[in-house]
Motif scaffolding. Structure first.
Motif, mmCIF file in Angstrom:
data_model
loop_
_atom_site.group_PDB
_atom_site.id
_atom_site.type_symbol
_atom_site.label_atom_id
_atom_site.label_comp_id
_atom_site.label_asym_id
_atom_site.label_seq_id
_atom_site.Cartn_x
_atom_site.Cartn_y
_atom_site.Cartn_z
ATOM 1 N N VAL A 274 -2.134 5.119 -3.654
ATOM 2 C CA VAL A 274 -2.935 4.532 -2.877
ATOM 3 C C VAL A 274 -2.600 2.904 -2.784
ATOM 4 C CG1 VAL A 274 -5.479 3.542 -2.236
ATOM 5 C CG2 VAL A 274 -4.766 6.098 -2.727
ATOM 6 N N ALA A 275 -2.491 2.233 -4.108
ATOM 7 C CA ALA A 275 -1.589 1.113 -4.080
ATOM 8 C C ALA A 275 -0.549 0.919 -3.153
ATOM 9 C CB ALA A 275 -1.403 0.752 -5.224
ATOM 10 N N GLY A 276 0.351 1.737 -3.046
ATOM 11 C CA GLY A 276 1.564 1.674 -2.225
ATOM 12 C C GLY A 276 1.186 1.748 -0.896
ATOM 13 N N LEU A 280 1.792 -1.225 1.917
ATOM 14 C CA LEU A 280 2.253 -1.182 3.305
ATOM 15 C C LEU A 280 1.130 -1.471 4.422
ATOM 16 C CD1 LEU A 280 4.529 1.854 2.505
ATOM 17 C CD2 LEU A 280 5.509 -0.378 2.775
ATOM 18 N N GLY A 281 0.001 -1.646 4.163
ATOM 19 C CA GLY A 281 -0.800 -1.752 5.322
ATOM 20 C C GLY A 281 -1.579 -0.470 5.714
ATOM 21 N N TYR A 282 -1.397 0.798 4.909
ATOM 22 C CA TYR A 282 -1.801 1.832 5.767
ATOM 23 C C TYR A 282 -3.021 2.284 4.756
ATOM 24 C CZ TYR A 282 1.790 1.651 8.666
ATOM 25 O OH TYR A 282 2.816 0.998 9.642
ATOM 26 N N GLY A 283 -3.488 1.533 3.906
ATOM 27 C CA GLY A 283 -4.681 1.889 2.989
ATOM 28 C C GLY A 283 -5.859 1.068 3.339
ATOM 29 N N ALA A 284 -6.419 0.312 2.235
ATOM 30 C CA ALA A 284 -7.619 -0.614 2.663
ATOM 31 C C ALA A 284 -7.063 -1.579 3.576
ATOM 32 C CB ALA A 284 -7.965 -1.130 1.143
ATOM 33 N N GLN A 285 -8.001 -2.025 4.306
ATOM 34 C CA GLN A 285 -7.737 -3.116 5.446
ATOM 35 C C GLN A 285 -8.212 -4.356 4.796
ATOM 36 O OE1 GLN A 285 -5.719 -2.623 7.899
ATOM 37 N NE2 GLN A 285 -5.404 -0.451 6.648
ATOM 38 N N PRO A 286 -7.635 -5.631 5.247
ATOM 39 C CA PRO A 286 -7.727 -6.822 4.725
ATOM 40 C C PRO A 286 -9.302 -7.196 4.026
ATOM 41 C CG PRO A 286 -6.296 -6.865 6.447
ATOM 42 C CD PRO A 286 -6.748 -5.583 6.317
ATOM 43 N N PRO A 287 -10.295 -7.314 4.631
ATOM 44 C CA PRO A 287 -11.427 -7.863 3.968
ATOM 45 C C PRO A 287 -11.651 -7.201 2.327
ATOM 46 C CG PRO A 287 -12.097 -7.460 5.733
ATOM 47 C CD PRO A 287 -10.978 -6.952 5.776
ATOM 48 N N THR A 288 -11.421 -6.073 2.318
ATOM 49 C CA THR A 288 -11.759 -5.392 1.235
ATOM 50 C C THR A 288 -10.951 -5.601 0.332
ATOM 51 O OG1 THR A 288 -12.211 -3.381 2.603
ATOM 52 C CG2 THR A 288 -11.901 -2.849 0.447
ATOM 53 N N PRO A 289 -11.529 -5.817 -1.176
ATOM 54 C CA PRO A 289 -10.663 -6.292 -2.144
ATOM 55 C C PRO A 289 -9.902 -5.054 -2.770
ATOM 56 C CG PRO A 289 -13.077 -6.535 -2.751
ATOM 57 C CD PRO A 289 -13.049 -5.776 -1.163
ATOM 58 N N ASP A 290 -8.691 -4.876 -2.532
ATOM 59 C CA ASP A 290 -8.131 -3.816 -3.069
ATOM 60 C C ASP A 290 -6.820 -3.857 -3.774
ATOM 61 O OD1 ASP A 290 -7.521 -0.663 -3.058
ATOM 62 O OD2 ASP A 290 -5.484 -1.639 -2.184
ATOM 63 N N PRO B 146 3.457 0.543 -10.466
ATOM 64 C CA PRO B 146 3.816 0.769 -9.425
ATOM 65 C C PRO B 146 5.136 -0.027 -9.033
ATOM 66 C CG PRO B 146 1.869 -0.593 -9.070
ATOM 67 C CD PRO B 146 2.222 -0.422 -10.874
ATOM 68 N N SER B 147 6.112 0.939 -8.607
ATOM 69 C CA SER B 147 7.405 0.571 -8.330
ATOM 70 C C SER B 147 7.316 -0.934 -7.641
ATOM 71 C CB SER B 147 8.400 1.364 -7.789
ATOM 72 O OG SER B 147 7.921 1.760 -6.368
ATOM 73 N N PHE B 148 6.776 -1.059 -6.647
ATOM 74 C CA PHE B 148 6.807 -2.293 -5.688
ATOM 75 C C PHE B 148 6.365 -3.436 -6.723
ATOM 76 C CE2 PHE B 148 2.272 -2.814 -4.698
ATOM 77 C CZ PHE B 148 1.927 -1.268 -4.729
ATOM 78 N N TRP B 149 5.519 -3.262 -7.417
ATOM 79 C CA TRP B 149 4.913 -4.364 -8.438
ATOM 80 C C TRP B 149 6.125 -4.912 -9.307
ATOM 81 C CZ3 TRP B 149 2.907 -5.195 -13.583
ATOM 82 C CH2 TRP B 149 2.550 -6.607 -13.664
ATOM 83 N N ILE B 150 6.789 -3.756 -9.674
ATOM 84 C CA ILE B 150 8.160 -4.131 -10.564
ATOM 85 C C ILE B 150 8.989 -4.961 -9.853
ATOM 86 C CG2 ILE B 150 10.041 -3.294 -11.758
ATOM 87 C CD1 ILE B 150 8.478 -0.723 -12.425
ATOM 88 N N GLY B 151 9.313 -4.553 -8.497
ATOM 89 C CA GLY B 151 10.002 -5.391 -7.476
ATOM 90 C C GLY B 151 9.483 -6.843 -7.297
ATOM 91 N N GLY B 268 9.801 6.383 -2.549
ATOM 92 C CA GLY B 268 9.558 5.196 -3.294
ATOM 93 C C GLY B 268 10.748 3.971 -2.593
ATOM 94 N N ALA B 269 11.711 4.609 -1.810
ATOM 95 C CA ALA B 269 12.429 3.599 -1.094
ATOM 96 C C ALA B 269 12.024 3.041 0.141
ATOM 97 C CB ALA B 269 13.723 4.446 -0.578
ATOM 98 N N VAL B 270 10.943 3.690 0.587
ATOM 99 C CA VAL B 270 10.214 3.079 1.719
ATOM 100 C C VAL B 270 9.538 1.767 1.168
ATOM 101 C CG1 VAL B 270 8.110 3.144 3.295
ATOM 102 C CG2 VAL B 270 9.825 5.211 2.781
ATOM 103 N N LEU B 271 8.874 1.786 -0.137
ATOM 104 C CA LEU B 271 8.468 0.702 -0.769
ATOM 105 C C LEU B 271 9.298 -0.472 -1.287
ATOM 106 C CD1 LEU B 271 5.733 2.499 -2.720
ATOM 107 C CD2 LEU B 271 5.304 0.721 -1.314
#
Lengths: 341, 332
Positions: A274-276, A280-290, B146-151, B268-271
């Protein structure tokens, strides 16, 4: 016949745990107590347990505490209104004008203040508060998604394992197909196509949960394959109990222990995914602190000017997931002592 | 069943899964609201007649099962469809972007294997000693970050603070050096390695951590085998035991994990491509999904799924070739 069946069903769950035909059930129950005792003795599992407990505590009580302690939770004034809102609908947490400077460094650096111990974000919001609130989104998303995967996987896995044959083949092939597409890609496709191009954390929860069905189904199925050979299942079948009830009352409860371990580990994986997604912009949306969303903003423009924006949410993710992993590993070692030193 | 027949059997088994993947991608794209033609016209006012003409041209006016049949027959012939949005065949678009992603994923695996195997062996050899504890902490942190944070952290340290490595893009070694503004091949290749280091570590860390755990467990297990005890009793030096007796049999599960983790690595490559602004398939996927370019999204999903399925089949087959103990007789 009808009365016999209902009588048998009524007494069955308790009955077979004590009866000596039900070796498996006794073993799981004793196993649970034994497992917990072992986890308590294992130092790493204990550390994991404490981390998980602390994160859960913070996630559960941050909203309640926010208007009590200004120092701990930063700029507070408009949080009171936010508390009444459901967990996924946090409004913009903006302190009143003049209260926070944008991009203020953490308290231990020049220019930092104790009232914003981790500094502020580009909009002047207290970063500590946002990192703390981030735990709510991550933990609840982790638990809900894992629950969806667990429920779906349990149903599919137990049906496939109990009936076997053609049903098993079709269900497991279908489930393995889901497994082949990289989860992150499949989830994004799901979120965007189902939501019609306006992603939302709720779609992310469902999407992540669906992609976890395969792994849970597979674990449950392998347990069910051994449970269904037990004498008490045979007995229930001979007494004319319906298949649906046998699965619900006997097969699933007796196949559950390894799945719970896996679920604990899976919560960590969920938070990672979910962090990923948010990044990428497909999880929590801006005002939400995530945490992922905060990293997205930090990566976009502030890697040079304010590196602290990138550091804190990442550390929060790392510690949380490490807690779940340590605890899950401890549980696994306790349940399956073969590789334990 | 002989090895050859097993190979054929395994390949045939992959077909239903591939069909399943095509059904999933097709279904998701068709469940989506909004139709591609209107999206392409981006809200311009056009008469219904024109829309119908365009739909007929791309076969979008057909019922669902006909469209799926057309899609499937296309796939079998290697036709991944046509991106209405970009007005180009999907296969061409993907081929252009495949190189960077393959380079990234392969180098991440090289990094992961080159670090995980020695560290895992060392940890097993010095079990419960400091080296073992260090390797376990590294593995734990590796699977928890998270891999992107390592990046991001690598960029902050090595590109922003120290300024020693580039933070974005890749230099492709297969291009002529002039295209990247380099004077010779040596400079060109050094530059491409410098660009690759940070994304490779970011993507490879998770793989390294998982592989290291497996390597350690496997080595511990194989060091407990009776033939190892026997070799010790004969006074075979510990180094030889590690290298010749225990090591080989411990490597088989590693092959399986590499195959199974292919899907995580591609995801992971996407990220990582986003973090390092690399123009690979991952970025292409994100662009396609932002533009709601259904055909391209379907193509990418299909190909990623197929890569995974083929990877697993190759893993299984090579497993059967390498390990004489594997019985490929009957199912399972």
């Amino acid at each position: 016949m009808a009365t016999t069946e209902s009588q048998l069903e009524d007494q069955e769950p308790g009955a077979h745990a004590e009866g000596d035909t039900a070796d498996e059930a006794v073993e799981t129950r004793v196993g649970w107590r034994y497992t917990l005792a072992k986890v308590r003795r294992d130092a790493t599992a204990r550390i994991g347990f404490y981390i998980v407990a602390i994160v859960l505590f913070i996630a559960a009580f941050a909203a309640v505490d926010s208007n009590l302690s200004r120092l701990t939770f930063g700029a507070v004034s408009d949080y009171a209104a936010a508390e009444a809102l459901p967990i996924f609908d946090h409004p913009t947490r903006m302190p009143p004008p003049g209260e926070g400077n944008p991009n203020q460094p953490p308290a231990f650096l020049d220019g930092g203040t104790l009232s914003s111990p981790l500094g502020t974000d580009p909009q002047g919001r207290d970063y500590f508060t946002r990192v703390i609130y981030g735990s709510q989104v991550s933990v609840s998303v982790g638990i809900f998604s894992t629950a969806i995967g667990l429920i779906g996987g349990t149903i599919i896995g137990s049906v496939a394992g109990y009936y076997g044959g053609r049903i098993d083949d079709v269900l497991m092939r279908a489930v393995e197909t889901l497994y082949a597409i990289p989860p992150l890609v499949l989830i994004i496709v799901f979120i965007v196509f189902i939501s019609g191009g306006s992603p939302d954390i709720r779609f992310a929860v469902v999407g992540v949960g669906l992609t976890f069905i395969p792994v849970f189904a597979r674990i449950i199925r392998s347990r069910v394959l051994s449970v269904r050979e037990m004498d008490y299942i045979e007995a229930a079948r001979a007494a004319g109990v319906k298949d649906r009830n046998i699965i619900r009352r006997h097969v699933i409860p007796n196949s559950f222990a390894p799945v719970m371990v896996y679920a604990t580990l899976q919560i960590g994986v969920t938070i990672l995914i979910v962090a990923g997604l948010s990044f990428l912009g497909y999880g929590a949306q801006p005002p939400t602190p995530d945490w992922g969303e905060m990293l997205r903003i930090a990566h976009g423009r502030y890697m040079h000017s304010n590196i602290w924006l990138s550091i804190w949410p990442g550390l929060a993710i790392l510690v949380t997931i490490m807690g779940f992993n340590l605890f899950g590993d401890g549980l696994q070692d306790a349940l399956d002592p073969r590789i334990k030193e | 069943m002989g090895l050859f027949r097993y190979t054929i059997f395994r390949l045939l088994q992959a077909i239903p899964v591939l069909i399943g993947i095509s059904i999933i991608t097709f279904a998701l794209a068709n469940l989506a609201p909004g139709d591609p033609v209107r999206l392409m016209l981006q809200g311009q006012e056009v008469d219904e007649e024109l829309i119908r003409t365009i739909e007929a041209r791309y076969g979008l006016d057909q019922p669902v099962h006909v469209r799926y049949w057309n899609y499937m027959t296309g796939l079998v012939q290697g036709d991944l469809g046509y991106s209405i949005h970009r007005r180009r065949p999907v296969a061409d678009l993907m081929l252009e972007r495949a190189g960077p992603t393959l380079l990234l994923v392969l180098s991440a695996y090289v990094f992961a294997l080159a670090t995980a195997i020695p560290l895992g062996v060392l940890a097993a050899k010095r079990r419960n000693k400091p080296a073992d504890h260090v390797s376990r902490i590294v593995a734990l942190v590796g699977v928890s970050t998270p891999s992107f944070w390592i990046g991001i952290m690598l960029i902050i340290v090595f590109a922003v603070q120290l300024g020693v490595l580039p933070s974005a893009g890749l230099v492709y070694p297969w291009q002529p050096p002039e295209a990247a503004g380099h004077s010779g091949y040596i400079e060109h290749w050094i530059e491409s390695i410098r660009h690759l280091i940070l994304p490779m570590i970011a993507l490879g860390t998770l793989q390294m951590a998982t592989l290291m755990r497996v390597e350690r467990t496997q080595m511990i297990e194989s060091l407990q085998q009776e033939y190892v005890t026997l070799a010790r009793a004969y006074g075979v030096p510990e180094r030889t035991i590690l290298r010749k007796h225990a090591f080989r049999s411990a490597q088989l599960p590693i092959i399986t994990i590499v195959g199974l983790n292919l899907s995580t690595a591609l995801g992971g490559a996407v990220l990582i491509e986003t973090v390092f602004a690399i123009n690979g398939m991952g970025r292409l996927f994100i662009e396609a999904i932002q533009q709601l370019d259904y055909q391209l999204v379907m193509g990418i999903t299909m190909v990623l799924g197929a890569i995974f399925v083929i990877g697993v089949v190759i893993t299984d087959i090579s497993y059967a070739y390498i390990d004489p103990r594997v019985t490929y007789g009957d199912r399972e």
